[in-house]
Design a protein around this motif. Structure first.
Motif, PDB file in Angstrom:
ATOM      1  N   LEU A   1       0.811  -1.223   0.000  1.00 22.89           N
ATOM      2  CA  LEU A   1       0.000   0.000   0.000  1.00 22.89           C
ATOM      3  C   LEU A   1       0.841   1.268   0.000  1.00 22.89           C
ATOM      4  O   LEU A   1       0.298   2.374   0.010  1.00 22.89           O
ATOM      5  CB  LEU A   1      -0.917   0.004   1.234  1.00 22.89           C
ATOM      6  CG  LEU A   1      -1.873  -1.190   1.340  1.00 22.89           C
ATOM      7  CD1 LEU A   1      -2.586  -1.168   2.688  1.00 22.89           C
ATOM      8  CD2 LEU A   1      -2.881  -1.187   0.202  1.00 22.89           C
TER       9      LEU A   1
ATOM     10  N   GLY B   1      -6.973  -0.527   6.028  1.00 25.55           N
ATOM     11  CA  GLY B   1      -7.205   0.248   4.808  1.00 25.55           C
ATOM     12  C   GLY B   1      -7.686   1.665   5.046  1.00 25.55           C
ATOM     13  O   GLY B   1      -7.745   2.476   4.109  1.00 25.55           O
TER      14      GLY B   1
ATOM     15  N   LEU C   1      -6.899  -0.692  -0.177  1.00 27.68           N
ATOM     16  CA  LEU C   1      -6.852  -2.079   0.313  1.00 27.68           C
ATOM     17  C   LEU C   1      -8.246  -2.676   0.136  1.00 27.68           C
ATOM     18  O   LEU C   1      -9.176  -2.400   0.904  1.00 27.68           O
ATOM     19  CB  LEU C   1      -6.422  -2.142   1.778  1.00 27.68           C
ATOM     20  CG  LEU C   1      -6.355  -3.562   2.378  1.00 27.68           C
ATOM     21  CD1 LEU C   1      -5.484  -4.513   1.573  1.00 27.68           C
ATOM     22  CD2 LEU C   1      -5.880  -3.522   3.831  1.00 27.68           C
TER      23      LEU C   1
END
Lengths: 302, 302
Positions: free
Chosen positions: B150, B194, B206
């Motif tokens: 990420l 996320g 995410l």
């Protein structure tokens, strides 16, 4: 036809070594006489040249440690990072390790639904010319994602049970309504699935990964899972020591191998071995592998 | 700098298509005019020729469906099975898809400890010339195994939450002491991790994989995880239908894509499309993709 796990246990005893040597080519840790650092300024344009350096590094390493270990474990991510030439380097590394009669545990942590898991097994365990002897897998998809890796009894799989990283606790330590934690249920699941694949040595071709960094859990899991062989990562760079891993073996000093990757591959960078010099990285690796082998044998004899 | 998830949501709306086309070259299902079946008698000797056939198949497929879908999903296992030439075919397939302005979700279900997860992210999301836009991952190792995927906000990751296979229940349905099941805890974990990666569309980079084959769970997870985008596999060959997947979308028909691989790739083999003939497999694939696109839009408009 000899079960994978019997091949492994036999080779461990022949060599009197319970170590597994990871082959993790962290590019920034390679000696300058093997890999010119300026090549890393443009990784993509230089993939081929870098992959050739990695292969040379691995071959020298394998020559130096092949009598010290039963098994080597290439970590796929570091080869995949070098694109297509990196995959070629991985296959050639495996070929070289096989020529030295080493067993190969391919560390890819592959996992998928049944039909795709089968494709992964065919990719890495079933090629005719060169193939790994075993592969690491992730058990999250359950039984039908695990069985394809066990179809050939000459091959094995190491499923993640308790990983060595700090965040292992996030999901693996969730508490179930029957009092167990998730990793304990995963362990029981692996023992059950593996019960149809037990070799003469009493262990199963379905083995498990249990980190050296969680010694309490390691001891408890060993007591519960009598037929599950362990790969114990996290020794050395990640902080696990010889005393921590004793609990992962059975009372006869069997049923486990302890992995070290960076601690052996790049031993030449440690103060302890820097008298070898970077050009003798393979000799430093051999010394580190021998020390680890002896430390584990000593702690098991205590 | 545009968040991955905003790129995806925008392309979905431009094309008014909520499908994802898997690129899963099951070799035994390829048309004979693309792949001569006798090559499969010795897969290893013929890897190069077979990989060239797969690339041609994929390119024709991509040409035929590129206006029908926002995203394609190559399943890595089927490329890895062809060794080094297979990996070359994968990269060339990705390059071709990018040239057609498609987003790429690379289906590798990669997972490892932090330093190795980072190597995987670098392998597939961060190469400069060609790279995927997102990758599937397995969350079993917890947060430090997820975060490396990420780091670049233009890229995304799809973590397994509820898989589409029959054995999904083995571990994912274990009951926790707080009344939740494991997959629900994984969902909450993914939403929390996320939450630092939410784009303008309200969804996070995410995302999660939630199988169409478990419609009850899909509905319940959608209600709980407001910021988690879903990839819904299992449509078609695995048995999920359009009505089953409606519950995976939000009330504006956003927040998900539905994958079909075999049902589109090999549509020419279905009775419904066999008037096209094997040589027109790409036209059959286009017809199947269009039908699926419309079925989903229709069910969302009901």
């Amino acid at each position: 036809m000899k079960y994978f796990i019997d091949q492994l246990q036999q080779k461990i005893e022949e060599k009197n070594s319970r170590i597994c040597v990871g082959l993790d080519p962290h590019l920034e840790l390679l000696p300058e006489n093997v890999l010119a650092p300026e090549l890393l300024n443009d990784l993509e344009s230089n993939q081929k040249e870098i992959a050739a350096s990695v292969l040379k590094f691995n071959q020298n390493l394998i020559d130096a440690i092949s009598d010290m270990t039963a098994v080597v474990k290439p970590q796929m991510a570091f080869y995949e990072k070098l694109g297509v030439p990196g995959m070629d380097c991985l296959w050639q590394t495996m070929s070289y390790a096989k020529s030295k009669k080493l067993l190969i545990l391919l560390d890819g942590k592959r996992n998928d639904i049944g039909s795709t898991a089968k494709a992964y097994a065919e990719s890495y365990l079933e090629q005719k010319n060169i193939a790994a002897d075993s592969i690491t897998i992730n058990p999250y998809l359950g039984k039908d994602g695990v069985l394809p890796f066990l179809e050939n009894k000459e091959k094995g799989a190491f499923a993640l049970l308790r990983t060595s990283n700090p965040s292992a606790v996030d999901l693996q330590d969730l508490k179930l309504d029957d009092g167990r934690k998730v990793y304990q249920a995963v362990g029981a699941f692996l023992q059950e699935v593996g019960s149809n694949y037990i070799g003469e040595c009493g262990y199963s071709n379905l083995a498990a990964v249990v980190g050296a960094t969680y010694p309490k859990e390691l001891k408890e899991i060993r007591a519960q899972l009598k037929s599950v062989f362990f790969l114990i990562p996290g020794f050395g760079a990640q902080g696990g020591g010889a005393a921590d891993i004793k609990a992962g073996f059975d009372k006869n000093g069997r049923g486990a191998v302890v992995n070290s990757s960076r601690g052996i591959n790049f031993a030449y960078r440690k103060e302890e071995y820097n008298n070898f010099g970077a050009e003798n990285y393979a000799k430093a690796a051999r010394a580190a592998a021998e020390k680890m082998k002896n430390e584990i044998n000593d702690v098991l004899n205590q």
